[in-house]
Design an enzyme around this catalytic site. Structure first.
Site: not given
Length: 186
Positions: A65, A73, A82, A108
């Site tokens: 993770d 973000n 992205d 993620d």
């Protein structure tokens, strides 16, 4: 393929082989990362797990993770996020063997299967990946990687028990400071 409808006036829809192959690829691959999607990952891993049972060889399942990903973000936008996902997927591809199975679990989070690999070797591989992620993003976004590992047969004998064990180990890695790996207890 033909679109069948009760309406007798509908025309068949014809898909050529190239379009069909693209559809099949998109149904198996995560379009953001190029890794397997979760459904395909599980299907491939079930086969690898059956092979491990028959051969008596080890296998390790890994959950990973991204730490601090939400801040990327939030502060830099989703396109930057992205790009981070694509870069991390490339690190995985560059550092895993051809026989290893890599997938996107969602968001993620990533999931891996390392057939014919013991826990010590898996720790070495994942530590190298963790260090590369840390090095690439240390100046940019402080994005790091937390990892949980579970070995067959010690931590579980089914795919679901291995996923659960790796997920618990991942949670432990995150709750004890992030940017580290933890192996599930046998």
């Amino acid at each position: 393929m033909i679109n069948v409808a009760p309406d007798t006036h509908s025309q068949p829809v014809v898909i050529d082989r190239e379009q069909l192959n693209l559809l099949l690829q998109f149904s198996r691959i995560d379009s953001m990362t190029g890794l397997y999607n979760l459904c395909t990952f599980k299907s491939v891993m079930e086969k690898e797990l059956a092979l491990a049972r028959r051969s008596g060889k080890p296998l390790v399942l890994i959950m990973a993770d991204l730490d601090n990903f939400k801040s990327v973000n939030d502060s830099e936008g989703h396109q930057s996020g992205d790009n981070v996902l694509r870069q991390v997927a490339q690190i995985f591809n560059d550092n895993l063997r051809e026989m290893d199975i890599a997938g996107r679990y969602g968001g993620d989070e990533f999931i891996f299967g390392l057939p014919e690999t013991d826990i010590v070797s898996a720790i070495e591989i994942t530590e190298r990946i963790r260090e590369k992620v840390e090095a690439i993003f240390c100046d940019h976004s402080a994005t790091t990687l937390s990892i949980g590992l579970a070995s067959y047969p010690g931590a579980g004998t089914s795919l679901e028990t291995l996923i659960t064990a790796a997920d618990r180990a991942l949670y432990e890695a995150k709750s004890t400071g992030k940017n580290r790996l933890k192996a599930a207890q046998s």
